[in-house]
Write a protein that holds these residues in place. Sequence first.
Motif, mmCIF file in Angstrom:
data_model
loop_
_atom_site.group_PDB
_atom_site.id
_atom_site.type_symbol
_atom_site.label_atom_id
_atom_site.label_comp_id
_atom_site.label_asym_id
_atom_site.label_seq_id
_atom_site.Cartn_x
_atom_site.Cartn_y
_atom_site.Cartn_z
ATOM 1 N N LEU A 102 35.279 47.962 44.221
ATOM 2 C CA LEU A 102 35.236 46.650 43.577
ATOM 3 C C LEU A 102 36.589 45.945 43.576
ATOM 4 C CD1 LEU A 102 33.333 44.709 42.164
ATOM 5 C CD2 LEU A 102 33.894 45.813 39.994
ATOM 6 N N PRO A 103 37.734 46.640 43.384
ATOM 7 C CA PRO A 103 39.022 45.930 43.437
ATOM 8 C C PRO A 103 39.294 45.253 44.784
ATOM 9 C CG PRO A 103 39.293 48.054 42.358
ATOM 10 C CD PRO A 103 37.909 48.029 42.917
ATOM 11 N N GLN A 106 37.748 41.899 44.639
ATOM 12 C CA GLN A 106 38.480 41.018 43.732
ATOM 13 C C GLN A 106 39.800 40.553 44.337
ATOM 14 O OE1 GLN A 106 38.716 43.637 40.367
ATOM 15 N NE2 GLN A 106 36.674 43.073 39.580
ATOM 16 N N LYS A 107 40.503 41.470 45.007
ATOM 17 C CA LYS A 107 41.739 41.065 45.681
ATOM 18 C C LYS A 107 41.460 40.092 46.814
ATOM 19 C CE LYS A 107 44.176 45.400 44.689
ATOM 20 N NZ LYS A 107 44.806 46.622 45.286
ATOM 21 N N ARG A 109 39.046 37.920 46.963
ATOM 22 C CA ARG A 109 38.756 36.614 46.384
ATOM 23 C C ARG A 109 40.033 35.901 45.968
ATOM 24 N NH1 ARG A 109 37.805 33.336 42.277
ATOM 25 N NH2 ARG A 109 35.779 32.256 42.130
ATOM 26 N N SER A 110 40.943 36.643 45.342
ATOM 27 C CA SER A 110 42.211 36.030 44.919
ATOM 28 C C SER A 110 43.023 35.552 46.112
ATOM 29 C CB SER A 110 43.021 37.031 44.094
ATOM 30 O OG SER A 110 42.293 37.454 42.953
ATOM 31 N N ASP A 289 31.096 34.707 44.940
ATOM 32 C CA ASP A 289 30.681 35.065 43.586
ATOM 33 C C ASP A 289 29.204 35.443 43.544
ATOM 34 O OD1 ASP A 289 33.225 34.629 42.658
ATOM 35 O OD2 ASP A 289 32.835 32.543 42.091
ATOM 36 N N LEU A 292 28.942 38.921 44.641
ATOM 37 C CA LEU A 292 29.374 39.872 43.624
ATOM 38 C C LEU A 292 28.324 40.050 42.535
ATOM 39 C CD1 LEU A 292 33.139 38.865 43.220
ATOM 40 C CD2 LEU A 292 32.249 40.997 44.145
#
Length: 896
Positions: A102-103, A106-107, A109-110, A289, A292
Amino acid sequence: MEMKLPGQEEFEASSAPRNIPSGELDSNPGPGTGPSPDGPSDTESKELGVRKDPLLFIQLNELLGWPQALEWRETGRWVLFEEKLEVAAGRWSAPHVPTLALPSLQKLRSLLAEGLVLLDCPAQSLLELVEQVTRVESLSPELRGQLQALLLQRPQHYNQTTGTRPCWGSTHPRKASDNEEAPLREQYQNPLRQKLPPGAEAGTVLAGELGFLAQPLGAFVRLRDPVVLGSLTEVSLPSRFFCLLLGPPMLGKGYHEMGRAAAVLLSDPQFQWSVRRASNLHDLLAALDAFLEEVTVLPPGRWDPTARIPPPKCLPSQHKRLPSQQREIRGPSGPRLTSAEDRHRHGLHAPSQELQRTGRLFGGLIQDVRRKAPWYPSDFLDALHLQCFSAVLYIYLATVTNAITFGGLLGDATDGAQGVLESFLGTAVAGAAFCLMAGQPLTILSSTGPVLVFERLLFSFSRNYSLDYLPFRLWVGIWVATFCLVLVATEASVLVRYFTRFTEEGFCALISLIFIYDAVGKMLNLTHTYPIQKPGSSTYGCLCQYPGPGGNDSQWIRTRPKDRDDIVSMVRKGLSDFSSVLAILLGCGLDAFLGLATPKLMVPREFKPTLPGRGWLVSPFGTNPWWWSVAAALPALLLSILIFMDQQITAVILNRMEYRLQKGAGFHLDLFCVAVLMLLTSVLGLPWYVSATVISLAHMDSLRRESRACAPGELPNFLGIREQRLTGLVVFILTGASIFLAPVLKFIPMPVLYGIFLYMGVAALSSIQFTKRVKLLLMPAKHQPDLLLLRHVPLTRVHLFTAIQLVCLGLLWIIKSTPAAIIFPLMLLGLVGVRKALERVFSPQELLWLDELMPEEERSIPEKGLEPEHSFSGSDSEDSELMYQPKAPEINISVN
């Protein structure tokens, strides 16, 4: 973390599309309207044979060798599933479902939110694309030049061609100039190219650590027009997407996992659909999103992260995701499908057009003729395929086996009144005529076990009352033809709607057991005529030779198996198509080589009736009193029920929606043809013929059409059946000509043909759900398979339903084998009554999983939806979407 096929619930909520290529205008009717909610999903479009967007091949190139010698190397690829490069083993891994941390998502997306996003980039070459990507304010001119040189460096691809050892695409990395952007020869020779359909596009993800960068650099590019970017990908395909993920070194596999995350996103059909129509960064992040929100998380410590999840047999349906997207776009006021319409669209007990009453005499017959007439020319043109030739050989041998076996059994049952010659001639005449006139020409007419039982009973009745058998049989056939014509005139075939899976499985199991019983019985009878020679018996012999100086020689030579990679795929497909024929030829060759004393195929050499002294036309009365012609109506009524059940149950199974037949059925026309042929065969003294369930299913399965170009890990898609009339017609012509081919056919051993007979019965029996439920009776709960019905129906209720089917099957077998077999047709009809009575024992929810709903139950369901305990479309259960998956044929014969 396991990636499910995600939905797109937040797409285009606030912005209008801009700069959409012309090739995508069909999916966007106008600015500001968003996607068409009425359009089919990707899965549904695939089922219909139409793909809205091209298939996307994604490749991950990683930057390796920092800080000594930087080079780009391909480490992963995706079409539908992930394939990892196993460098030490020198191969690509088996396709598997990708799992991500999951990280990493998230990374990613950032990084995309703060990076460069270019949608509809006009670049026409890799050089122009690199110049567009490196136009970042944070990069100095010196760093920009170094980065451009690095991105233009030719990557190293792992190429594995058939019959050659693996090699890397470029052993000396070098910069690519304008004239070096042409695709490499290895890209065109890549075997993966053959698995991709025409029009496929590519997406490339570049990820890695770069020491001279002070901060991460992310870029996502969607090219306005797909362009072949030289040797960027291992397969020469026009590229549509380009993703760059670079940054300073970090702990762990940060950029490697981010690159995999980007590739998994692009491999998802719904994310592709959204990104192809995105107009700005907000749309891109909304699509991510939405991905996710539908991710399934596997908790740490409860599974092995190194384990690879194999691809599922069929991809889950996306019907649960698209309605939510439509609600996002249209709102609550938009039109929605009712539950009844949704069930009809997905084929859940959908009413057939062929089974609706017209209210006119012979109205159904007239409609069948009008429906099938326009397809008549194509019924012959569609047979011009090599697969049809293979089907002809296989079904011909099965038909000959059936004709010989039932001919011999009929000769024993009638004391020679009918025999193998009548069986060959009747099969050829009736089968060829049916293929020319019937509504469903894929049906194979043949002698069947239930009809053979009735013939035996009719002969015993005639002998007990001193009747002339053939004239009495003639009047029975005349009455049967009359009753069948009445059934056609009154459109009685619409009653087949009440033949649910309960009735079909009981009948199919009975026929399969008859096939198995007859085949095993014939083989056991051969042991008496041709006893097995044992050591020590007077007939046992062995020829031994003293080995010479060279040592002991053996006549059995072990051949070295060929490397599977050296076999061309088309050759393997041809061998699989002719596997049954090759097995028979191998059996004949082995029999001839070893000189075994086996019985051979007996084919009559003279064209005359088996019964001495009779002509081809049966006398109407013979020695019987005239009033027996009227009394024959009573046994004819029972036989009419048997013929109707035998014919229409087979027709229902063959015309199931799962087979995706395009030319429609002809229940009324088929029964009319059977009635006319009953009259013809009765006059000629030939056996009676009706649709043979097992051979007809084998015929259809030998004509299956499957997709050729499939992604790695994806099973070939079932496209339907090659519907035509020529294969059956040629089979029956060859069957008739077999009477004159005795010098050739006499070398075929009978055990080989009995083996085909046994195989067809076992294959048909093992493919029905009834057999799986019988196995559950003997299986502990902890070893039971994860069947969907076990998730929704208590095990005791499943066992009760199976026990009832076993009792019915046992009663049918007992009655068939006793003197009370005259009521055997009524017992078959009684299966429908037993199924109707089960509604008092089982709930509609349980019957929906164990069987099918009756038409009355369908009409009793409210139009707005099922009751909560019966609901599937509105449920959030993980199993509810499985109700709407494309079903494979339940009763199936695997011949390849």
